[in-house]
Design a protein around this motif. Structure first.
Motif, short mmCIF file in Angstrom:
data_model
loop_
_atom_site.label_atom_id
_atom_site.label_comp_id
_atom_site.label_asym_id
_atom_site.label_seq_id
_atom_site.Cartn_x
_atom_site.Cartn_y
_atom_site.Cartn_z
N LEU A 47 0.85 -1.20 0.00
CA LEU A 47 0.00 0.00 0.00
C LEU A 47 0.88 1.25 0.00
O LEU A 47 0.63 2.21 -0.74
CB LEU A 47 -0.90 -0.02 1.24
N TRP A 48 1.92 1.22 0.84
CA TRP A 48 2.84 2.36 0.87
C TRP A 48 3.49 2.52 -0.51
O TRP A 48 3.57 3.63 -1.05
CB TRP A 48 3.92 2.16 1.95
N ALA A 49 3.98 1.40 -1.08
CA ALA A 49 4.72 1.44 -2.34
C ALA A 49 3.85 1.99 -3.47
O ALA A 49 4.33 2.78 -4.30
CB ALA A 49 5.22 0.05 -2.70
N GLN A 50 2.57 1.61 -3.47
CA GLN A 50 1.67 2.07 -4.54
C GLN A 50 1.53 3.58 -4.55
O GLN A 50 1.38 4.19 -5.59
CB GLN A 50 0.28 1.44 -4.37
N HIS A 51 1.58 4.19 -3.37
CA HIS A 51 1.38 5.64 -3.29
C HIS A 51 2.69 6.41 -3.37
O HIS A 51 2.69 7.63 -3.38
CB HIS A 51 0.64 6.00 -1.99
N ASN A 52 3.81 5.71 -3.34
CA ASN A 52 5.09 6.41 -3.27
C ASN A 52 6.10 5.92 -4.29
O ASN A 52 7.29 6.15 -4.13
CB ASN A 52 5.67 6.26 -1.86
N ASN A 53 5.58 5.26 -5.33
CA ASN A 53 6.46 4.77 -6.36
C ASN A 53 7.55 3.86 -5.79
O ASN A 53 8.68 3.83 -6.27
CB ASN A 53 7.09 5.97 -7.09
N GLY A 54 7.21 3.18 -4.74
CA GLY A 54 8.17 2.27 -4.10
C GLY A 54 8.16 0.93 -4.79
O GLY A 54 7.38 0.68 -5.71
N LYS A 55 9.04 0.05 -4.34
CA LYS A 55 9.16 -1.25 -5.00
C LYS A 55 9.35 -2.33 -3.94
O LYS A 55 10.06 -2.13 -2.96
CB LYS A 55 10.37 -1.21 -5.92
N LEU A 56 8.69 -3.48 -4.17
CA LEU A 56 8.92 -4.64 -3.30
C LEU A 56 9.79 -5.63 -4.07
O LEU A 56 9.49 -5.97 -5.21
CB LEU A 56 7.58 -5.30 -2.93
N LYS A 57 10.85 -6.08 -3.43
CA LYS A 57 11.71 -7.10 -4.04
C LYS A 57 11.55 -8.38 -3.21
O LYS A 57 11.50 -8.30 -1.98
CB LYS A 57 13.18 -6.65 -4.00
N ILE A 58 11.50 -9.51 -3.89
CA ILE A 58 11.11 -10.74 -3.20
C ILE A 58 12.22 -11.80 -3.22
O ILE A 58 12.69 -12.19 -4.28
CB ILE A 58 9.84 -11.35 -3.86
N ILE A 59 12.59 -12.28 -2.04
CA ILE A 59 13.59 -13.35 -1.94
C ILE A 59 12.93 -14.65 -2.41
O ILE A 59 11.89 -15.06 -1.88
CB ILE A 59 14.07 -13.53 -0.48
N PRO A 60 13.54 -15.33 -3.41
CA PRO A 60 12.91 -16.55 -3.93
C PRO A 60 13.13 -17.76 -3.02
O PRO A 60 13.88 -17.68 -2.04
CB PRO A 60 13.62 -16.77 -5.28
N LEU A 61 12.46 -18.86 -3.37
CA LEU A 61 12.61 -20.12 -2.63
C LEU A 61 13.59 -21.04 -3.35
O LEU A 61 13.75 -20.97 -4.56
CB LEU A 61 11.27 -20.86 -2.54
N LYS A 62 14.21 -21.92 -2.56
CA LYS A 62 15.01 -22.98 -3.16
C LYS A 62 14.09 -24.16 -3.49
O LYS A 62 12.92 -24.16 -3.13
CB LYS A 62 16.10 -23.43 -2.18
N GLU A 63 14.66 -25.17 -4.12
CA GLU A 63 13.91 -26.40 -4.46
C GLU A 63 13.18 -26.98 -3.24
O GLU A 63 12.05 -27.44 -3.33
CB GLU A 63 14.87 -27.48 -4.99
N ASN A 64 13.86 -26.95 -2.09
CA ASN A 64 13.28 -27.55 -0.88
C ASN A 64 12.33 -26.59 -0.15
O ASN A 64 11.97 -26.83 1.00
CB ASN A 64 14.39 -28.03 0.06
N HIS A 65 11.96 -25.48 -0.80
CA HIS A 65 11.00 -24.48 -0.31
C HIS A 65 11.57 -23.58 0.78
O HIS A 65 10.86 -22.72 1.31
CB HIS A 65 9.69 -25.12 0.18
N SER A 66 12.84 -23.75 1.16
CA SER A 66 13.43 -22.79 2.11
C SER A 66 13.88 -21.56 1.32
O SER A 66 13.96 -21.59 0.08
CB SER A 66 14.60 -23.44 2.84
N LEU A 67 14.16 -20.47 2.03
CA LEU A 67 14.51 -19.22 1.34
C LEU A 67 15.89 -19.32 0.73
O LEU A 67 16.83 -19.82 1.35
CB LEU A 67 14.48 -18.06 2.32
N ASP A 68 16.01 -18.81 -0.49
CA ASP A 68 17.31 -18.81 -1.16
C ASP A 68 18.04 -17.51 -0.81
O ASP A 68 18.03 -16.53 -1.57
CB ASP A 68 17.09 -18.92 -2.68
N LEU A 69 18.68 -17.52 0.37
CA LEU A 69 19.31 -16.29 0.86
C LEU A 69 20.57 -15.93 0.06
O LEU A 69 21.07 -14.80 0.16
CB LEU A 69 19.62 -16.41 2.35
#
Lengths: 405, 144
Positions: A131-153
């Protein structure tokens, strides 16, 4: 003695019959049942100590204020926070995150700022930022998952740009029960001087959390997932932010002096708690912490992990079952589907046997998209669940699979 | 048969199961499997009824003054419930559908499926069927 039997005896609702079967409550990640100490503490407050706090000279107001502030201290000490003022009462995790985003939008966040989230966030840690990003030209970046569904840090660092300000991340996935490697996240965040917001809604009920040593900027959680009442939670902030974070919600109780021209705000937690707070909720929350301390949070973790591993092993033997996010280290949650069957059907039939599980997207629709499913069946455990219940669940699940074939 | 007669027939069918909910649900699942399927070209966004947990597709046609429904759902229990309702409403007049109370669902012990918290799209489907019936009635009035 903390035997499971003794613990179960403290939860009146567990004696209930559902559809003529003994209740098997495996929906603890949604909300956990309450021990009678918590129920009685809330009742006792209304019977004996109810008054508004922080303003009255009369005795009851002093008693209520003391109970409220003592609750804050009990909670602070549970999380190893020395200054209890760093614990701000909210109505829950969702409220904590909304308040926080509003406050950060008045200071740190600028137009074009970027925020990093993970694929397995629940909606509460997506929507306020979005909601904040939509009003402020902000951006969300998303950490993907690995094959085993844990986060790919390993991919976290490449999401960071000069505009990145914040990493807001689930400590534990509510859908999968997987635990985020927060030390790794911290290492990268410190390198780029990023703010860390840790969503502890699903970790605080299960794991020892030492906020002093964890050293994140913000932490949020909800009492009702920690044996406490609904409608109360906390927003923790570091000493630095306690001084510097602008307020976003204002009202009575947050001020020293008010005129129509200018207002001088309180110091500390009160600055962030406008209006009459959820006093009975705070008292109930503190009582839930006392319950947890008696049982021991590490015993809770171990007990639930035993159940998770037992369940994962049993489910693994059923060829019709697909499990998600299987791991030996999890926080009380398993997630699965029956091949070619809708989770709704499996959940509806399990309910007929008195088994309460959650089905659907678990308020994590982006995660469902990545897992390529409409939803999953989630069983989530608490200190009062037993292997016998799991055996019953597996037996009935097999029956359900046959019925649906 | 009119709506009431079909309802009576279904009640008698379900009486055979007595208190055995497992047999009852197996019967519902069987009915779901035998539901005359909606044609793929009718599985459109216009015909989708979204519940939070399971989705229902419903197509309505009018033939010789009677309503013809075809449907589908992605959950088999919902599909079984859809099949029961379709069996009651198929080949009935818009007037009768619009007036139907569907009390038989309570009698056969399946009322919980119509609770809004089930989020299975079934309640919305019945509303849609009745709305379609009303629209057809109003439409034909306008033609007069």
């Amino acid at each position: 003695m903390n035997t499971t039997e003794n613990i179960r005896a403290q939860f009146p609702i567990l004696n209930k019959q559902i559809n003529n079967n003994a209740l098997v409550y495996f929906d603890n990640a949604a909300t956990v049942q309450k021990p009678k100490q918590v129920i009685e503490a809330i009742e006792n407050y209304y019977y004996n100590s109810n008054a508004n706090i922080h303003r009255g000279v009369h005795t009851l107001s002093r008693v209520a204020t003391e109970l409220f502030e003592q609750s804050r201290k009990t909670i602070a000490s549970f999380f190893n926070v020395k200054n209890s003022q760093q614990i701000i009462f909210t109505s829950g995790t969702t409220d904590g995150l909304n308040t926080l985003v509003q406050s950060l939008s008045k200071s740190v966040l600028q137009k074009n700022s970027e925020i990093i989230l993970s694929t397995y966030e629940h909606h509460s840690n997506i929507l306020p930022w979005q909601l904040w990003a939509q009003h402020n030209n902000g951006k969300l970046k998303i950490i993907p998952l690995k094959e085993n569904h844990s986060l790919d840090l390993e991919k976290l660092e490449q999401l960071i740009t000069p505009n990145t300000k914040i990493i807001s991340i689930a400590h534990v996935s509510n859908t999968l029960g997987l635990i985020t490697n927060i030390e790794k996240v911290k290492e990268i965040a410190k390198k780029y001087n990023l703010i860390i917001v840790l969503d502890g809604a699903q970790s605080a009920p299960h794991m020892k959390i030492d906020l002093e040593n964890l050293d994140v900027d913000f932490f949020v959680c909800s009492a009702h997932k920690m044996y406490g009442p609904t409608g109360i939670g906390i927003l923790y902030m570091s000493e630095k932010w306690l001084q510097e974070l602008p307020v976003s919600k204002v009202g009575g109780g947050t001020i020293k002096t008010v005129s129509f021209e200018k207002t001088e705000y309180e110091q500390g937690a009160l600055r962030f708690e406008p209006g009459t707070p959820n006093i009975s909720g705070a008292i109930g929350f503190a009582e839930a912490i006392k319950f947890t301390n008696i049982v021991g949070i590490t015993s809770i973790y171990k007990h639930e992990l035993d159940l998770v591993n037992y369940a994962q092993k049993q489910l693994n033997e059923l060829p019709e079952v697909i499990q998600y996010g299987v791991s030996k280290e999890k926080a009380g949650v398993i997630s699965f589907n029956v091949k070619n069957q809708h989770p709704f059907d499996v959940g509806s039939l399990l309910d007929k046997y008195g088994i309460a599980v959650r089905t659907g997207h678990h308020c994590t629709q982006p995660l469902m998209k990545v897992l390529n499913t409409q939803g999953t069946i989630r069983a989530s455990f608490a200190i009062y669940n037993t292997k016998q219940e799991l055996n019953y669940f597996i037996e009935k699940l097999k029956k359900v699979i046959t019925m649906l074939k | 048969m009119n709506i009431e007669e079909i309802e009576k027939e279904i009640i008698e069918e379900f009486e055979l199961f007595g208190d055995n909910w497992e047999e009852k649900y197996e019967h519902i699942i069987d009915m779901g499997k035998n539901l005359p399927k909606i044609a793929d070209e009718n599985k459109t966004d216009k015909n989708i009824i979204t519940g939070c947990q399971s989705r229902v597709w419903l197509n309505t046609e009018l033939k010789n003054g009677k309503m013809i429904f075809t449907a589908d759902s992605d959950a088999i229990i919902t599909k079984g419930m859809v099949a029961i309702i379709v069996r009651v409403f198929n080949n009935q007049t818009p007037q009768d559908i619009s007036n139907a109370q569907l009390n038989f669902i309570n009698v056969i012990g399946l009322k919980e499926h119509l609770s809004p918290t089930r989020a299975n799209g079934l309640l919305s489907m019945i509303r849609r069927m009745k709305q379609d019936a009303k629209n057809l009635m109003n439409g034909s009035n306008n033609n007069n």
